[in-house]
Each structure stands twice: as structure tokens, then as C-alpha cells.
Enzyme design. Structure first.
Site, PDB file in Angstrom:
ATOM      1  N   LYS A 223      19.145 -31.115  72.966  1.00  0.00           N
ATOM      2  CA  LYS A 223      18.203 -29.992  73.011  1.00  0.00           C
ATOM      3  C   LYS A 223      16.858 -30.421  73.599  1.00  0.00           C
ATOM      4  CE  LYS A 223      15.838 -26.306  72.200  1.00  0.00           C
ATOM      5  NZ  LYS A 223      15.993 -25.007  72.861  1.00  0.00           N
ATOM      6  N   CYS A 277       8.658 -23.778  74.115  1.00  0.00           N
ATOM      7  CA  CYS A 277       9.793 -24.710  74.233  1.00  0.00           C
ATOM      8  C   CYS A 277       9.446 -25.860  75.168  1.00  0.00           C
ATOM      9  CB  CYS A 277      11.014 -24.004  74.818  1.00  0.00           C
ATOM     10  SG  CYS A 277      11.582 -22.599  73.926  1.00  0.00           S
TER      11      CYS A 277
HETATM   12  N1  SAJ Z   1       8.010 -22.178  85.106  1.00  0.00           N
HETATM   13  C1  SAJ Z   1       7.557 -22.663  86.336  1.00  0.00           C
HETATM   14  N2  SAJ Z   1       8.464 -22.936  87.324  1.00  0.00           N
HETATM   15  C2  SAJ Z   1       9.808 -22.741  87.122  1.00  0.00           C
HETATM   16  C3  SAJ Z   1      10.248 -22.261  85.871  1.00  0.00           C
HETATM   17  C4  SAJ Z   1       9.336 -21.982  84.871  1.00  0.00           C
HETATM   18  O1  SAJ Z   1       6.354 -22.846  86.544  1.00  0.00           O
HETATM   19  O2  SAJ Z   1      10.587 -22.967  88.055  1.00  0.00           O
HETATM   20  C5  SAJ Z   1       7.049 -21.917  84.044  1.00  0.00           C
HETATM   21  C6  SAJ Z   1       7.048 -20.475  83.561  1.00  0.00           C
HETATM   22  O3  SAJ Z   1       6.108 -19.704  84.272  1.00  0.00           O
HETATM   23  C7  SAJ Z   1       6.647 -20.620  82.099  1.00  0.00           C
HETATM   24  C8  SAJ Z   1       7.219 -21.978  81.703  1.00  0.00           C
HETATM   25  O4  SAJ Z   1       7.437 -22.688  82.919  1.00  0.00           O
HETATM   26  O5  SAJ Z   1       5.239 -20.667  81.962  1.00  0.00           O
HETATM   27  C9  SAJ Z   1       8.524 -21.916  80.913  1.00  0.00           C
HETATM   28  O6  SAJ Z   1       9.376 -21.063  81.615  1.00  0.00           O
HETATM   29  P1  SAJ Z   1      10.980 -21.049  81.286  1.00  0.00           P
HETATM   30  O7  SAJ Z   1      11.629 -20.237  82.343  1.00  0.00           O
HETATM   31  O8  SAJ Z   1      11.460 -22.432  81.079  1.00  0.00           O
HETATM   32  O9  SAJ Z   1      11.092 -20.185  79.953  1.00  0.00           O
HETATM   33  P2  SAJ Z   1      11.062 -20.667  78.438  1.00  0.00           P
HETATM   34  O10 SAJ Z   1       9.861 -21.444  78.111  1.00  0.00           O
HETATM   35  O11 SAJ Z   1      11.336 -19.456  77.624  1.00  0.00           O
HETATM   36  O12 SAJ Z   1      12.310 -21.680  78.346  1.00  0.00           O
HETATM   37  C10 SAJ Z   1      13.511 -21.243  77.791  1.00  0.00           C
HETATM   38  C11 SAJ Z   1      14.186 -22.474  77.289  1.00  0.00           C
HETATM   39  N3  SAJ Z   1      15.271 -22.057  76.434  1.00  0.00           N
HETATM   40  C12 SAJ Z   1      15.401 -22.644  75.231  1.00  0.00           C
HETATM   41  O13 SAJ Z   1      14.683 -23.523  74.839  1.00  0.00           O
HETATM   42  C13 SAJ Z   1      16.504 -22.130  74.401  1.00  0.00           C
HETATM   43  C14 SAJ Z   1      14.733 -23.304  78.429  1.00  0.00           C
HETATM   44  O14 SAJ Z   1      15.634 -24.287  77.885  1.00  0.00           O
HETATM   45  C15 SAJ Z   1      15.487 -22.479  79.409  1.00  0.00           C
HETATM   46  O15 SAJ Z   1      15.872 -23.311  80.510  1.00  0.00           O
HETATM   47  C16 SAJ Z   1      14.598 -21.368  79.933  1.00  0.00           C
HETATM   48  O16 SAJ Z   1      14.257 -20.560  78.787  1.00  0.00           O
HETATM   49  C17 SAJ Z   1      15.333 -20.517  80.961  1.00  0.00           C
HETATM   50  O17 SAJ Z   1      16.410 -20.942  81.422  1.00  0.00           O
HETATM   51  O18 SAJ Z   1      14.807 -19.485  81.335  1.00  0.00           O
END
Ligand code: SAJ
Length: 442
Positions: A223, A277
Site C-alpha cells: 500500500k 494519500c
Molecule cells: N497529480 C499530479 N499529476 C498526476 C497525477 C496527480 O500532479 O499525474 C496530483 C493531483 O493534482 C493531486 C495529487 O497529485 O493533487 C494526488 O492525485 P491522485 O490522482 O493520486 O489522487 P489521490 O490522492 O486521491 O490518490 C488516490 C490513491 N488511491 C488510494 O490511495 C487508494 C492513489 O493510490 C491512486 O493511484 C489515485 O487515487 C488514482 O489512481 O487516482
């Protein structure tokens, strides 16, 4: 209760389930096990949250498809109840722990909520009960924090007096039920037999994801590693964006062409990384190394990503300076305050860092966000009075904005785009002095 008896009780739904922590993870988990036919008692410290749930209303803000009606039905059926009284866990055969596990400013895990949950459970823990930690924890925590606390507090040993496992959650705001039903789950059991009983339990709610039995440390590593992996990959995209700005490139075009190469998947550069996360799980993973293995990559990636909000402010400051203006006294509109597009969740939002930096520099800041209560309104009207506009979140509502409508007078004002919400040529044609992360200044 023996493991075999417990497995049978799980399979015939007579096992009684307890959930500690009724937030983003615990509440949908409680609802899904109730829906599967189990009697579920949810425990939460927050009396107002318990009251909401006991009345059949979801306390979780934002769009969560299916959650509110499922919660109402489960409470009405009597299969799901909520309370603040942890002694109600005394008759539970399975207890899931779903409490927050943040990190402190020095990046060490803060287990106050976890320890409190363990202290309230241990004295009433039923002999032979299965305890599963769903919260994300640093590798080693279940063995070195959870097990000792439960053994000391219950006077019994795990592996017989009770059983212990770790099944990390994989929920996402906006997809709580879908992820719980559809994503694979890692089942870390203290023994293979415990992992198999966990598989019998989670098979009752996971409809399409794999159920992968393993040991506890592997589950903790999976995780935290999956989120550290994402953070490092985002950091690479961000560092490449900085290089492109200096080298006269366009990281967005570079990314498109790199990803045509087999096995490449450059993520998106942007104005920062927020949420609950990706910002903390890398530190939980790193914590497991202790001082035995000095780490460089994971901390460096965190520093790169935490530097992006500062970079966005620097782009704005440079742009204003080129117009002979200073940040001090400038009216700046920040578009987007949530940490993620089309979400109302503002936890660890990069925008909060930007607002603080701008205000510290003496700018007059206004924040707009169509998804965050209290920050809505017409972005065009908000932009009219601004000397500069800063896009921090790629909300769909912003992608639909016409840069010309945003700048009706065609005045030469600063538009700094932290997520490539606008096409550069269209923004410049509308009179904006347009700066984009990863695109060399025009
Ligand atoms: N972000 C970027 N560039 C990217 C992707 C995200 O700058 O290419 C930024 C987003 O704007 C945000 C942050 O990173 O501020 C996190 O974005 P995220 O898409 O990772 O969303 P989270 O934080 O909700 O991450 C969750 C996580 N899920 C769990 O922990 C169960 C992560 O493991 C998943 O990979 C992610 O969702 C997902 O796949 O969307």
C-alpha cells in the site's frame, strides 16, 4: 472462537462485525458489510457524525454515488448501527480499524488515533476475534504497534487469543463504494490461515477485484509503495517540466511523444501534489527504512512536488516583473482550491500553500472553486477585477472557460496555468500574458 468456526460464521453471515472509524473508509466499509447481510456496529469518537449516521444520513460531503441511499437502507434495516461507545465492540467477531494515520511535520507517523482505537478495543476484544487494520501504516506497524497494544490490553496473545491482519484500503473520494467493490485487495494475515479467513470475509464485499492473501509486512509495503511510486512518477514529470522551461521546450508535447515509446507512461506535471494519500504514504514507507538505509529518491520526490506551488508563484512574480509590476499590491485570482479536479476535498491542497505565499508577498488574493462550498460564483466576474489569474486545479468547469471571455477587454494581464487548462495560443490570442508550467516563456 477458532478460526474454522469464525470462517463458518463469516460464510453464513452470522459473524458480527465492528468498524472503528466511520470516515471516508470506515463508513462505506460498514455499509457494504451490512449490505452483504452482516450485523455491523460502527464506532466513532465524533458524536455529531454518529448522530448523523444513526439517523441514516451520510456525513461525507461531496458526490459519493450510492452511499447515502445504501446507508439509509442499512440503518433502517437495523443491520447497521453507529455509536460512540467502544464497549459495544465486546460481542464483535471481526473488528476493522479504519482511523486516520497522518504524518507529523517531521514526516514521522502520527498514530494517536490508531493507539486510541486499540486502547478502546483491547479491553473488550472478544476471545478469538479477528482484528483487521485497514488504515495505511508504515511497514512494521501492525507487528510492533498494533499487536503489542492488543495483547497488553486484552491479556491474550494474537494467533489464538485473537487473530490479526492488515488489509489496506484503496478508496478514493468520489468512488468510495466503486473502489471497495471493484479494486483488488491485499490480505495480510499473521498466518496463511488467517489470510484465508480474511479472503472469506472480503469476498463478501469485493465483487470484481482480486483478493491476494499474503503476510502482514507485504501488505503494509504494497500500500505504501503504490502511493510512493505514484509520487515519484509525478515528481519526474514535474522535474522534466522545469527542465523544459529552461531548455525552451514544451513538456506537454514532450510527454505526448515520450508516451509513444513502449513502456513509458509519463504522468502529468502540475501545480503540486495534494490529498491525504500521496502526500503522506511515501513518508510511511520511508519510515520503515529507519536509519539503517539512508533514502534519497522518496524524500527528493516529495521535495520536488512540494516545490511546485512555489514554482507557480515564481512564474507569476517573473511575469509581473516583466510588466514592471510587483506581487505586492497585485490583485490575484486563484482558480481552484481543492487538491484534485472535480473534487471538493481540500486536504493538503497545493492552493493553500500558494495563497499563503501570495499573501505573504503582499498580494490581494481572491480564491474561486466551483466544487468547494463558499468559493463558487462566476469566475468571469471574479477575473474582471484581477491583475493576474492563477489556475491551480483542472476542474472541468475551468476547462470549459473561453480565455477571451475571461479577458473581455483583451488587456495584457498575467495568466499562469498550473494544469494546462488552456491552449497557450488561444490564451495569448485573447491578450493574456500566458505562462504555463513546463513551457518556456514566450
Ligand atoms: N497529480 C499530479 N499529476 C498526476 C497525477 C496527480 O500532479 O499525474 C496530483 C493531483 O493534482 C493531486 C495529487 O497529485 O493533487 C494526488 O492525485 P491522485 O490522482 O493520486 O489522487 P489521490 O490522492 O486521491 O490518490 C488516490 C490513491 N488511491 C488510494 O490511495 C487508494 C492513489 O493510490 C491512486 O493511484 C489515485 O487515487 C488514482 O489512481 O487516482
Amino acid at each position: 472462537m477458532s478460526l474454522e468456526v469464525l470462517r463458518e460464521a463469516i460464510e453464513d453471515s452470522s459473524a458480527r462485525i465492528g468498524v472503528i472509524g466511520l470516515g471516508y473508509v470506515g463508513l462505506p466499509v460498514a455499509c457494504l458489510f451490512a449490505e452483504a447481510g452482516f450485523d455491523v456496529t460502527g464506532v466513532d469518537l465524533k458524536a455529531e457524525r454518529v448522530a448523523e449516521i444513526a439517523a441514516g444520513r451520510s456525513p461525507i460531503a461531496g458526490e459519493e454515488p450510492g452511499l447515502a441511499p445504501l446507508l439509509a437502507a442499512m440503518v433502517a434495516s437495523g443491520r447497521l448501527r453507529a455509536t460512540s461507545d467502544p464497549t459495544s465492540l465486546a460481542d464483535r467477531d471481526v473488528v476493522l480499524i479504519c482511523v486516520e494515520t497522518p504524518v507529523d511535520a517531521d514526516h514521522t507517523p502520527r498514530y494517536a488515533a490508531l493507539r486510541a482505537a486499540l486502547a478502546s478495543l483491547a479491553p473488550v476484544l472478544r476471545p478469538g476475534a479477528l482484528v483487521v487494520v485497514e488504515s495505511t501504516v508504515a511497514p512494521g506497524t501492525t507487528d510492533h504497534v498494533v499487536r503489542p497494544a492488543l495483547e497488553a490490553g486484552s491479556g491474550r496473545r494474537s494467533g489464538g487469543g485473537f487473530f490479526l491482519g492488515h488489509c489496506p484500503e484503496r478508496v478514493m473520494p468520489g468512488k468510495l463504494l466503486a473502489n471497495l467493490r471493484g479494486l483488488a485487495r491485499v490480505l495480510g494475515g499473521e498466518t496463511p490461515e488467517v489470510a484465508q479467513v480474511m479472503a472469506a470475509l472480503y469476498r463478501r464485499v469485493v465483487r470484481s477485484g482480486d483478493l491476494d492473501p499474503t503476510d502482514i509486512v507485504t501488505a503494509e509495503l504494497v500500500k505504501t509503495a503504490e502511493n510512493a511510486y505514484r509520487d515519484v512518477n509525478i515528481a519526474f514529470a514535474n522535474e522534466l517540466a522545469l527542465i523544459c522551461e529552461a531548455a525552451g521546450g514544451d513538456v506537454w508535447r514532450v510527454r505526448e511523444l515520450v508516451n509513444k515509446s513502449p513502456g513509458r507512461n509519463l504522468l502529468l506535471p502540475g501545480a503540486g501534489v495534494g490529498g491525504h494519500c500521496i502526500t503522506k504514504d511515501p513518508w510511511l514507507l520511508a519510515h520503515a527504512a529507519g536509519d539503517r538505509r539512508p533514502l534519497r529518491l522518496i524524500p527528493a520526490a516529495r521535495a520536488v512536488n512540494d516545490g511546485m506551488p512555489l514554482h507557480v508563484v515564481a512564474l507569476l512574480e517573473e511575469g509581473l516583473a516583466a510588466q514592471g509590476r510587483a506581487l505586492a499590491g497585485a490583485k490575484v485570482l486563484v482558480l481552484g482550491y481543492a487538491y484534485l479536479e472535480d473534487s471538493d476535498d481540500t486536504r493538503n491542497s497545493p492552493s493553500a500553500v500558494v495563497v499563503d505565499l501570495l499573501q505573504a508577498a503582499g498580494a490581494q488574493v481572491r480564491v474561486h472553486d466551483p466544487c468547494v462550498p463558499g468559493l463558487g460564483g462566476d469566475p468571469l466576474a471574479a477575473a474582471a477585477e484581477a491583475d493576474a489569474v492563477l489556475v491551480m486545479v483542472a476542474h472541468s468547469a475551468y476547462r470549459r472557460l473561453d480565455p477571451a471571455a475571461l479577458n473581455p477587454g483583451g488587456r495584457r494581464r498575467m495568466l499562469v496555468d498550473g494544469r494546462r487548462v488552456f491552449e497557450p495560443a488561444a490564451a495569448r490570442a485573447a491578450g493574456w500574458d500566458y505562462r504555463l508550467i513546463g513551457l518556456a516563456a514566450g
